[in-house]
Design an enzyme around this catalytic site. Structure first.
Site, PDB file in Angstrom:
ATOM      1  N   HIS A  14      37.089  39.036  34.874  1.00 28.95           N
ATOM      2  CA  HIS A  14      35.968  38.238  35.386  1.00 28.95           C
ATOM      3  C   HIS A  14      35.541  38.758  36.759  1.00 28.95           C
ATOM      4  O   HIS A  14      34.341  38.846  37.065  1.00 28.95           O
ATOM      5  CB  HIS A  14      36.402  36.774  35.463  1.00 28.95           C
ATOM      6  N   HIS A  25      46.422  36.155  30.082  1.00 27.44           N
ATOM      7  CA  HIS A  25      45.586  35.121  30.706  1.00 27.44           C
ATOM      8  C   HIS A  25      45.119  35.550  32.089  1.00 27.44           C
ATOM      9  O   HIS A  25      43.910  35.508  32.392  1.00 27.44           O
ATOM     10  CB  HIS A  25      46.378  33.813  30.799  1.00 27.44           C
ATOM     11  N   GLU A  26      46.051  35.941  32.930  1.00 25.33           N
ATOM     12  CA  GLU A  26      45.663  36.298  34.293  1.00 25.33           C
ATOM     13  C   GLU A  26      44.776  37.534  34.325  1.00 25.33           C
ATOM     14  O   GLU A  26      43.895  37.661  35.181  1.00 25.33           O
ATOM     15  CB  GLU A  26      46.914  36.507  35.158  1.00 25.33           C
ATOM     16  N   HIS A  83      41.198  36.606  34.146  1.00 31.10           N
ATOM     17  CA  HIS A  83      40.610  36.339  35.459  1.00 31.10           C
ATOM     18  C   HIS A  83      40.249  37.650  36.150  1.00 31.10           C
ATOM     19  O   HIS A  83      39.192  37.767  36.798  1.00 31.10           O
ATOM     20  CB  HIS A  83      41.604  35.578  36.336  1.00 31.10           C
TER      21      HIS A  83
END
Length: 674
Positions: free
Chosen positions: A471, A464-465, A468
């Protein structure tokens, strides 16, 4: 101070901050000079006697504040990932100063007049789409910051912002202190029965580090639930552990939450909104309070019904131990029992297959290469912010350098709970800067010489991290305002949630899920059973999340002037009124340690996770059914969405990928709410 590493751009590759040279005493002078320099740069803009143009106003504003950006990016991470008493003092001083600095810019009448003039003439300026969007977003930001208010209202707004900034810092520091103080100290290994030998050794090592030699310490995670609750066989120890978690910060942070909610309501009214939630959501992709309330209301009843069905199954398992009613501290334990009996899944059996280094390189990095073609090379000669942190250089498929990724994976007493991503250097075509991004996690450190083994949720968090991080790494915009994850709160979690899908994608899972000692792959049937077992736990997970979301919503829909006497009573009433009060399922965060909404920018926006999950579930389905190769789909997702940041409407970016507006069906199916 004349010798300060923040006073000039870093000479290191990608402008990586010169961490080896940075000292605690550098931060405050750098902040002070950075704010002064930016105000001087803005004074030059407003003193210009020529007519305002896009270049002499908007571009000049984008270029301003470089020193402030440098120090703030480093300090924001340092104060969260490795704080000290000195840094806490600096943060307490700087928070209200930054709030005042923001107001000094956004309430500058001369600057706003130039931006407003350009905004009125925007159709005739001949701007490209990204430049036009910059003008519109800056204009909106000034209006939402009070640029149209009268002098008396602006003066009050400055007071509100300064106090809220100071209170938010105090709230976070209180949570950090309360979390450390509430760690459960145990006298014997027998009290830890049910935990693996490695976990017990880790608790002993944690006790040694914290000054409790010969004892065992379970430090708390930031959430209400604690992972050890699923394994501890001693019911009294489970009860003590959960009570320590749920009781954090009541005396210190209850009054702060009341005060902050009241100040936010007053500020919203000053700016023309009926509530703080209305103010926040007006600038998110959701758009209105009604849109958010409608989604949440649709989820509550089926989620609670699902949780009650799960509770009935847990009660049958607990009856064998003479327990007649499932309490909150029993839920995780008997959920694990049900998983083992009904799905033949033991979470402890999974851990040996998830060793951090292998999951990182052969899972997280492998998936990024599979979908986007990027590769990662560790750069041990580059110094990060902490000795635990590691620096990797990222390259495009053709070998072109892209940026740096820093991974800081381990828990420590000086790090706040949870997991997060920061940008040390944000990508920008205007400044020529390339990205330096960082992930922080809180994976417990094992006893010396033992492998770092992760549970299922920790693996998911790592993926998940890193979503980021991608991104930020893939950002390809001109203006700093739009870079990377600088998107609305109810969109920012979408790319990171999408990245979770690679964790169990067959070709990725087979590459990283291998027994740390034997190299044996995780058996396929065990994965299938784990996936089925996860469906069983959706009722609990959805209710605990919705309870926290609706608690946030309750605090921030309180109108101005309504008095709240007691935070705990308010919380109980709010959950009951929302129909989400399930005694055995506490909110994922209770008010007094809910850092997301009282100190981390998610106030009235914790709904963002479920709102983003609508997009996420829809996009995962698109990846699986669009008929393209993985690499082709990844390139489209990167080019049309990840790279665009906030340079265009995020939902437009979603439509550019999926080809239509988002639909809720995939989310409801995933959550078992159909």
């Amino acid at each position: 101070m004349t010798v300060n590493p923040f006073f000039q751009a870093s000479p290191l590759v990608y402008e990586l901050p010169p961490f080896a040279e940075i000292r605690e005493e550098h931060y405050l002078p750098a902040y002070e000079r950075g704010m002064a320099e930016q105000l001087a740069e803005i004074a030059v803009i407003t003193a210009d006697r020529s007519l305002p143009t896009f270049e002499n106003t908007l571009v000049a504003l984008e270029r301003s504040g470089e020193l402030l950006r440098r120090v703030d990016a480093v300090f924001r991470n340092q104060s969260s990932s490795d704080t000290t008493d000195v840094l806490d003092e600096v943060e307490a001083k700087v928070s209200p100063l930054l709030a005042a600095h923001h107001d000094a810019i956004h309430l500058d009448l001369a600057l706003f007049a130039r931006i407003e003039a350009l905004h009125e003439d925007r159709a005739g300026l001949g701007l490209d789409p990204e430049s036009l969007r910059l003008l519109e977003r800056r204009y909106t930001a000034f209006v939402r910051s009070g640029a149209r208010l009268g002098a008396a209202e602006q003066a009050r707004l400055r007071e509100l912002n300064a106090e809220l900034a100071a209170l938010g810092t105090t709230f976070q520091q209180n949570v950090n202190a309360a979390t450390r103080a509430a760690a459960l100290v145990l006298d014997s290994a027998e009290e830890l029965a049910g935990l693996s030998g490695g976990a017990i050794a880790g608790a002993a090592e944690n006790a040694r580090v914290l000054g409790h030699d010969g004892r065992y310490v379970l430090s708390l995670k930031n959430t209400s639930g604690q992972p050890e609750l699923a394994q501890l066989t001693d019911r009294a120890v489970r009860e003590r552990l959960l009570a320590a978690s749920l009781g954090r910060g009541v005396e210190a942070n209850g009054p702060l939450a009341i005060r902050m909610a009241g100040l936010r309501a007053e500020r919203a009214a000053l700016l023309g909104y009926p509530s703080h939630a209305a103010y926040v959501v007006a600038d998110e992709t959701a758009g209105t309070v009604e849109a958010v309330s409608s989604l949440l209301a649709r989820l509550v009843e089926p989620a609670v019904a699902n949780a009650r069905r799960e509770a009935a199954e847990l009660a049958r398992a607990a009856a064998a131990d003479g327990i007649t009613e499932i309490a909150a501290h029993d839920w995780a334990y008997y959920s694990e029992k049900v998983r083992q009996s009904s799905y033949q899944v033991d979470a402890a059996v999974l851990r040996p297959y998830f060793e951090l280094e292998r999951v990182l390189r052969d899972g997280v990095f492998f998936a990024a290469n599979l979908a986007y073609g990027v590769t990662f090379t560790e750069r041990p000669e580059l110094t990060a912010h902490h000795r635990d942190a590691r620096v990797f250089e990222v390259f495009e498929e053709d070998g072109t350098p892209l940026g740096l990724f820093i991974g800081d994976f381990h828990a420590r007493a000086s790090k706040r709970g949870g997991a997060w991503m920061d940008a040390m250097v944000a990508q920008s075509g205007l400044t020529g800067q390339r990205p330096v991004v960082l992930n922080n996690l809180n994976i417990p450190r094992p006893a010396p010489g033992e492998p770092v083994l992760m549970d299922w949720d920790e693996v998911r968090t790592l993926f998940h991290e890193f979503g980021h991080a991608l991104h930020g790494l893939f950002s390809d915009v001109r203006y700093p305002l739009f870079s990377g994850t600088s998107v609305p709160r109810d969109f920012v979690e979408f790319p990171s949630q999408v990245n979770e899908m690679w964790m169990v994608r067959p070709e990725v899972l087979a590459n990283h899920a291998r027994h740390h000692a034997t190299g044996e792959p995780l058996p396929a049937e065990l994965v299938e059973r784990m996936t089925a077992a996860e469906g069983f736990g959706q009722g609990f997970r959805t209710v605990e999340y919705l309870a926290a979301t609706l608690l946030d919503w309750a605090w921030h829909t309180v109108p101005r002037g309504e008095e709240v006497a007691d935070a705990e009573e308010f919380e109980a009433r709010a959950l009951a009124a929302a129909g989400i009060a399930v005694d055995a399922v506490p909110p994922r965060y209770r008010t007094t340690y809910f850092q997301h909404i009282f100190s981390s920018g998610y106030s009235a926006a914790y709904y963002a996770y479920i709102w983003s999950e609508v997009l996420d579930a829809d996009t995962v389905q698109w990846f699986e059914t669009n008929g393209r190769a993985v690499r082709e789909s990844g390139e489209l997702f990167r080019r049309e969405l990840l790279a665009r940041g906030f340079s265009r409407d995020p939902l437009e970016s979603f439509r550019a990928v999926v080809g239509r507006a988002p639909e809720t069906g995939p989310l409801l199916a995933r959550r078992g709410l159909v």
